[in-house]
Design an enzyme around this catalytic site. Structure first.
Site, PDB file in Angstrom:
ATOM      1  N   HIS A  14       0.841  -1.191   0.000  1.00  0.00           N
ATOM      2  CA  HIS A  14       0.000   0.000   0.000  1.00  0.00           C
ATOM      3  C   HIS A  14       0.879   1.246   0.000  1.00  0.00           C
ATOM      4  CE1 HIS A  14      -3.072   2.861   1.067  1.00  0.00           C
ATOM      5  NE2 HIS A  14      -3.991   1.928   1.022  1.00  0.00           N
ATOM      6  N   ARG A  45      -2.786   1.276  -6.460  1.00  0.00           N
ATOM      7  CA  ARG A  45      -1.798   1.167  -5.390  1.00  0.00           C
ATOM      8  C   ARG A  45      -0.439   0.668  -5.857  1.00  0.00           C
ATOM      9  NH1 ARG A  45      -5.982  -1.235  -0.823  1.00  0.00           N
ATOM     10  NH2 ARG A  45      -7.005   0.767  -0.487  1.00  0.00           N
ATOM     11  N   HIS A  67       0.297  -4.739   2.855  1.00  0.00           N
ATOM     12  CA  HIS A  67      -1.054  -4.427   3.300  1.00  0.00           C
ATOM     13  C   HIS A  67      -2.010  -5.598   3.123  1.00  0.00           C
ATOM     14  CE1 HIS A  67      -4.602  -2.127   4.091  1.00  0.00           C
ATOM     15  NE2 HIS A  67      -5.024  -2.137   2.858  1.00  0.00           N
ATOM     16  N   GLU A  71     -10.567 -12.360   2.137  1.00  0.00           N
ATOM     17  CA  GLU A  71      -9.166 -12.215   1.755  1.00  0.00           C
ATOM     18  C   GLU A  71      -8.452 -13.569   1.690  1.00  0.00           C
ATOM     19  OE1 GLU A  71      -6.979  -9.473   4.221  1.00  0.00           O
ATOM     20  OE2 GLU A  71      -5.134  -9.693   3.065  1.00  0.00           O
ATOM     21  N   LEU A  73     -13.533  -4.730   1.289  1.00  0.00           N
ATOM     22  CA  LEU A  73     -14.768  -4.786   2.072  1.00  0.00           C
ATOM     23  C   LEU A  73     -15.885  -5.336   1.189  1.00  0.00           C
ATOM     24  CD1 LEU A  73     -14.533  -1.366   3.963  1.00  0.00           C
ATOM     25  CD2 LEU A  73     -13.624  -3.589   4.617  1.00  0.00           C
TER      26      LEU A  73
END
Lengths: 637, 249
Positions: free
Chosen positions: A266, A330, A401, A425, A441
């Site tokens: 990240h 990212r 991250h 994840e 999310l």
């Protein structure tokens, strides 16, 4: 290993609906006769546990925390994507699908990503109905903001605490089912192994972290929702307890592990201030909406940020990527920061940092408006660094991250072990080699609320009850192995803490398998990891016993698994001779230093199959085809 | 920097605990309080002693796992922070620092600084939710909520469930925690249907867990890392009273 992704036939926009029509159902009266174990109660696990209990399944949920509300989903700051198109800026399910496939650098399965985009809208409806206090406009409707890798505003948020509010929504739904007696909630109980016999997952073996008791838990289906493995780097934005144990143990029992080298660095972490630092704190990507990233134009410029005039500032993201500017994805932002620091333009301790500056935003919209958007993030930064971002720019640097890799799953979210499902994840499915912001999310809740509750019914309807009780031989054997391993750990009686080995491994992994990777570096890591592992097993020190609360023992077990898993990660990174998303091999880059993907040779997911401790794992491939988002070089210029 | 740390050690739930003193040296002002304890634990481990057990996880002030009382104040004497966000620059070189677990009848000590906060989960389980199942919900924008109400609900919803309010209260009351959830949901249209029933169920569970009542010391608000306001307690009392008087059961 047979890899059948089980992608339904038909046009992409109709696959999920068609699949739902064709799946077998479990009669409402029979659902309670099926026991489902869910390990992990973050966004994916809690939402799945609540939804399945509502349907009538007999759910038993496990967390090693004292409460489901502590899961690391709680720390997600920025937001959750959905294709609502409320801002009327041209968004659609198709565009969210397209952005996610492209953002993932074409290493995800199209059908899964399209389904994710489809159900994204249901998630927002569900969360609002639960009372999640999303940000709103003055007219009372929901507010959106933009995030990296997209040119539309599709991110819903609750201040800088979106993960917290979504998790509390799922936690409350789960709490309601606990109250109704539909979910048996087991807190402070850690899964240490999965039990497989006759080709089907039969349950798990756990350790009660307070009493030390090792217990067998049988079920008709097992769901892992145990998160990612970024803590393999020791320093990451993950919570301290996040670990790879559940998924790695499943791998050792026969579940394929896909793309372990796909890790996300990240771009906006707070750089470590010294060797004592125990974790990296993340500053939300949402800050790049209003913050401008820059470094001094002149290498080695040590003037304080506010004394560097405009002419001596290099807004390198805006310079290199004019169309996306500070909102590039990212992986791109992280590599660009590293490039500037490697070239001697870095700022802060050791020159490993870049500025994230809010001066212009404060001038444009005022300090109050900036505080309303990011106040809690600014406060958090101020606490940690003792520097006030309203007055001087933040100093940020990339940090490990999220992990896109995870256990391989088919379209139904089932691993290569029948009966073992993997969500959130912990699986590999939707983000390819780079996840876009505000998509974690979305995926966790999509899997838990809207995908798995359907697909697990199809499995149970076809496979029937497991019929293997917790006192069967297959359980007692695994229990004995778990106990033996604990005894071995306690008997080492060495001199070093588990943390010291973890930190040593983490430094090696960050150095050799972090933001950029080379053949030489990875080969060196593959030589060094077994050495660290051998040192661990001969010199680790774990005071106390296995019969009560022993946090050193818990940590040691997790570090032991990281010490094996790290090797798999490096092996995967070595094998993948291309650069894509978060996986950047120095040997494969364009003249401009951008990632060079090699679609002819590597357009597949690498699915690793355990072959025993003394044999290298076997590589299986799931080839990806891109019928709807044509393979192209990602460009954010 | 160096400090003398006085830490509560207790080997198990039924064991007798005591304060134990340790000198810690080589601390830098940038270190967090928990990193200072990490360092002490490394030293204890090197001496073959059991490290101090303490709860922590995210180390960024949001998971609510931290459960220490530092120099008599839950989390720390600093305002609006969790223990993990406290840095050693807040202390004077040479200080004596006292560290104890959160203390309350409803939060029994499990080991050292680790306490059992399951009672909080049971309060939420009693009614801290909107009873909607997954699926079948209306489009999110069909429910309009004034921005002010949404923001106020968010203020209450920011609670991290750490239990500092209980540890700070002379009565070990959980009213701030309970009131925050009741206020979060009670200010939103989605929470109206069950508003009264929720207040009753949660308050009754809170009492059953052995938490005390509020006698207006406001120590909870002072200790709260998220600055949850005591005004929610008054609101909860109104909701509870109204629901109790009008209940049909």
């Amino acid at each position: 290993m047979q890899l059948d992704a089980k992608i339904p036939d038909g046009p992409i926009a109709e696959k999920w609906d068609r699949h739902r029509r064709e799946m077998k159902l479990v009669n409402p009266a029979n659902k309670r006769k099926f026991k489902v174990i869910i390990v992990g109660t973050g966004l994916a696990g809690a939402s799945a546990a609540a939804s399945m209990a509502e349907l009538g399944y007999d759910v038993e949920a496990f967390t090693f925390h004292d409460s489901p509300r502590r899961a690391h989903s709680i720390a997600a700051q920025g937001g959750i994507n959905a294709a609502k198109n409320y801002p009327n800026d041209g968004d659609s399910i198709w565009r969210l699908f397209y952005d996610t496939v492209k953002g993932g650098d074409f290493r995800a399965r199209e059908a899964n990503v399209h389904r994710l985009a489809q159900v994204s809208n249901n998630i927002i409806d569900q969360c609002v109905a639960q009372g999640v206090p999303f940000a709103r406009e003055y007219g009372g409707l929901l507010a959106n903001r933009s995030f990296g890798g997209a040119q539309v505003s599709r991110t819903f948020y609750a201040r800088g605490q979106t993960g917290q509010q979504l998790l509390l929504g799922a936690y409350q739904a789960l709490s309601r089912q606990i109250h109704l007696g539909k979910v048996t909630m087991r807190t402070r109980e850690e899964m240490l192994d999965v039990v497989v016999s006759d080709g089907r997952a039969r349950g798990i073996v756990t350790r009660n972290l307070v009493t030390g008791e090792v217990v067998s838990r049988a079920a008709d289906a097992v769901v892992l929702a145990t998160g990612g493995y970024s803590n393999v780097f020791f320093l990451s934005t993950n919570a301290k307890a996040c670990n790879v144990t559940a998924t790695y143990r499943a791998y050792k029992r026969g579940a394929g592990f896909a793309n372990p080298c796909f890790t996300q660095i990240h771009p906006t972490g707070i750089p470590p201030s010294g060797d004592h630092v125990s974790k990296t704190t993340l500053m939300s990507e949402s800050l790049r909406n209003d913050g401008r990233v820059w470094t001094p134009t002149k290498a080695g410029d040590t003037r304080p940020a506010n004394q560097i005039p405009e002419a001596d500032r290099d807004y390198y993201l805006e310079r290199r990527y004019p169309s996306f500017g500070n909102l590039v994805p990212r992986d791109v932002a992280s590599r660009a920061a590293k490039e500037r620091c490697d070239a001697g333009h870095g700022v802060g301790p050791g020159g490993r940092g870049v500025f994230l500056d809010f001066r212009d935003a404060i001038q444009r919209v005022g300090r109050d408006a900036v505080a309303a958007r990011y106040g809690n993030l600014f406060d958090m930064y101020h606490h940690i660094t003792d520097s006030n971002p309203y007055e001087t720019p933040m100093v940020i640097y990339p940090a490990p991250h999220y992990t896109m890799g995870g256990l391989w799953v088919d379209y139904n979210l089932m691993s290569s072990i029948p009966g073992l499902h993997v969500i959130g994840e912990a699986n590999f499915s939707d983000h390819g080699s780079n996840r876009l912001g505000a998509s974690a999310l979305m995926q966790g809740l999509a899997d838990g609320y809207f995908v798995l509750p359907y697909t697990i019914g199809d499995f149970l309807a076809r496979a029937g009850n497991s019929g293997v009780a917790a006192d069967a031989a297959c359980f007692t054997e695994v229990e004995a192995e778990v106990n033996a391993r604990t005894a071995t750990l306690l008997a080492v009686n060495g001199k070093r803490s588990p943390d010291s080995f973890h930190a040593e491994l983490g430094r090696l992994m960050w150095d050799k398998c972090g933001m950029s990777r080379t053949r030489e570096g990875l080969e060196e890591a593959l030589r060094r990891i077994p050495e660290i592992r051998a040192a661990f097993w001969s010199d680790v020190s774990i005071p106390g016993s296995g019969a009560d609360l022993n946090q050193t023992l818990e940590k040691a077990g997790r570090v032991a698994d990281f010490l094996e898993f790290a090797e798999l990660m490096c092996r995967d990174a070595l094998d993948r001779e291309e650069s894509c998303g978060g996986h950047f091999r120095e040997e494969y880059k364009t003249e401009e230093g951008e990632a060079l993907r090699r679609d002819d040779d590597f357009c597949f997911g690498s699915v690793w199959e355990y072959q025993g401790d003394d044999a290298p794992p076997a590589l299986n491939k799931e080839h990806f085809t891109f019928e709807h988002v044509p393979l192209s070089t990602r460009s954010y210029k | 920097m160096r400090f003398k740390l006085h830490v509560w050690r207790q080997s198990g739930p039924n064991a007798k605990g005591a304060m134990e003193a340790h000198d810690v040296d080589g601390i830098t002002p940038e270190m967090s309080f928990l990193e200072m304890i990490d360092l002490l634990n490394e030293k204890l481990l090197a001496d073959g002693k059991e490290p101090i057990a303490f709860e922590h996880d995210c180390r960024e002030g949001i998971c609510g796992a931290c459960s220490m009382v530092i120099d008599g104040v839950p989390h720390s004497p600093e305002r609006a922070v969790t223990t993990c966000q406290v840095h050693m620059r807040s202390f004077q070189d040479g200080d004596d620092i006292h560290v104890e677990p959160f203390r309350a009848k409803a939060f029994p000590v499990l080991k050292d600084l680790v306490v059992d906060r399951d009672a909080f989960d049971r309060i939420i389980q009693a009614g801290g939710y909107v009873s909607v199942n997954t699926g079948g919900t209306p489009d999110a924008n069909e429910i309009q909520i004034p921005k002010v109400a949404a923001e106020s609900a968010m203020d209450a919803a920011a609670c991290i469930g750490c239990g500092a309010c209980v540890a700070a209260c002379p009565n070990a009351s959980a009213m701030l925690f309970t009131a925050a959830k009741i206020a979060h949901l009670g200010q939103l249209p989605q929470g109206q249907v069950e508003r009264g029933a929720r207040a009753r169920a949660m308050v009754e569970q809170m009492d059953a867990e052995g938490f005390g009542n509020c006698t207006n010391h406001y120590e909870c608000m002072d200790a709260c890392p998220k600055e949850i306001h005591v005004e929610w307690i008054a609101r909860m009392n109104r909701d509870y009273l109204k629901a109790s008087l009008t209940a049909k059961d």
